[in-house]
Design an enzyme around this catalytic site. Sequence first.
Site, mmCIF file in Angstrom:
data_model
loop_
_atom_site.group_PDB
_atom_site.id
_atom_site.type_symbol
_atom_site.label_atom_id
_atom_site.label_comp_id
_atom_site.label_asym_id
_atom_site.label_seq_id
_atom_site.Cartn_x
_atom_site.Cartn_y
_atom_site.Cartn_z
ATOM 1 N N SER A 55 0.844 -1.201 0.000
ATOM 2 C CA SER A 55 0.000 0.000 0.000
ATOM 3 C C SER A 55 0.875 1.246 0.000
ATOM 4 C CB SER A 55 -0.921 0.013 1.232
ATOM 5 O OG SER A 55 -0.155 0.080 2.425
ATOM 6 N N ILE A 57 3.142 4.511 -0.360
ATOM 7 C CA ILE A 57 4.314 4.857 -1.165
ATOM 8 C C ILE A 57 4.926 3.607 -1.789
ATOM 9 C CG2 ILE A 57 6.666 5.772 -1.072
ATOM 10 C CD1 ILE A 57 5.723 7.673 1.130
ATOM 11 N N SER A 186 11.769 10.335 6.422
ATOM 12 C CA SER A 186 10.661 11.281 6.492
ATOM 13 C C SER A 186 11.230 12.660 6.760
ATOM 14 C CB SER A 186 9.704 10.877 7.622
ATOM 15 O OG SER A 186 8.759 11.895 7.893
ATOM 16 N N TYR A 199 7.829 8.418 16.399
ATOM 17 C CA TYR A 199 8.059 8.316 14.958
ATOM 18 C C TYR A 199 9.276 9.138 14.553
ATOM 19 C CZ TYR A 199 7.008 8.590 9.940
ATOM 20 O OH TYR A 199 7.061 8.513 8.563
ATOM 21 N N LYS A 203 12.887 7.729 12.882
ATOM 22 C CA LYS A 203 13.369 8.204 11.590
ATOM 23 C C LYS A 203 14.719 8.922 11.718
ATOM 24 C CE LYS A 203 9.981 6.697 9.041
ATOM 25 N NZ LYS A 203 10.201 5.642 8.023
#
Length: 324
Positions: A55, A57, A186, A199, A203
């Site tokens: 799903s 990207i 990100s 998150y 990253k």
Amino acid sequence: MMLELLVSALVTIFVVQVLRLIFSDCDLTLQWAEMFGRSPERLKGKVVWVTGASSGIGEGLAYRLAEAGCRLILSARREQELNRVKKNCLARYGGVQEGDILVVPLDLVQRGTHQQAVDTVITHFKQIDCLVNNAGRSQRALWLRTSLEVDKECLELNTLGPVSLTKLVLPHMVQRKQGQVVVVSSVAGKFGAPGIGSYCGSKHALHGWFESLRIEGYDDNIKITMVCPGPVFSDALKAAFTEERGEGLGVEMRSSENRMATDRCAQLIAVAMSNRLDEVWVSRNPELTYCYLFQYFPAIARKIGVRLGQTRYRKVKAGNASLH
């Protein structure tokens, strides 16, 4: 007269660059590569492994790479969805044959299964030209409310999972003295934001690990491409971590939100891959401007970020955790 012409030229260049920044959806280096560099079709015949390909990207990138003529390994936990993506690739792009796409179900958290997955890929294709570490999971919760268990789960999936898989793929690339590792980080890996602390941390950690590998892999012709997308339309908020283990946010993205289309994001990532760029920012504004500020004016950017971030912080604190 000459001075006036020079000043006029400089002003024109400045205005053009400002306009490019305002209306762009990626950094200037990537813009240049898309206009004048190698097209994704230069990747034709390459064996590319995409994680998180069921799903978002990852799915969009699978379609763009199939269109370019790549041979693909598609991985994620949901085998049924992977087979759907494979079927779409075969139906849409006539140059892709059944044997050119291999579905390998994979759970990045189950690191004991990674070696078997790598062996399956090597047996089928004999090589891996590019590994795209795309799989991951977002998170929405305030720092103090987030349990340490959620922090650990976020790191296990978003950071240690890609590191584990790369450590197993890398020896095959080193043996051939060529390879590319693409890491979908990100813009949250470049600066912090309220409500997504776990998150952001996962990253940021990717950058430390893979920037070190960039240096160590140079003599073996191993290329590292760090990709930093901003908000992109996907199902990411449905399964996003919250403050307690085992919960999912369960939020649908709204079409009115300022997000990039998945196929556009995939196109820009494919351009970054074909041009073997070091790091790219794939985002609309205001996130793109934040990247420039934090890169070149970190002290000023942090002061601005803290003040502007208070509005978002208060909204998250009040229960609006769906903010991108």
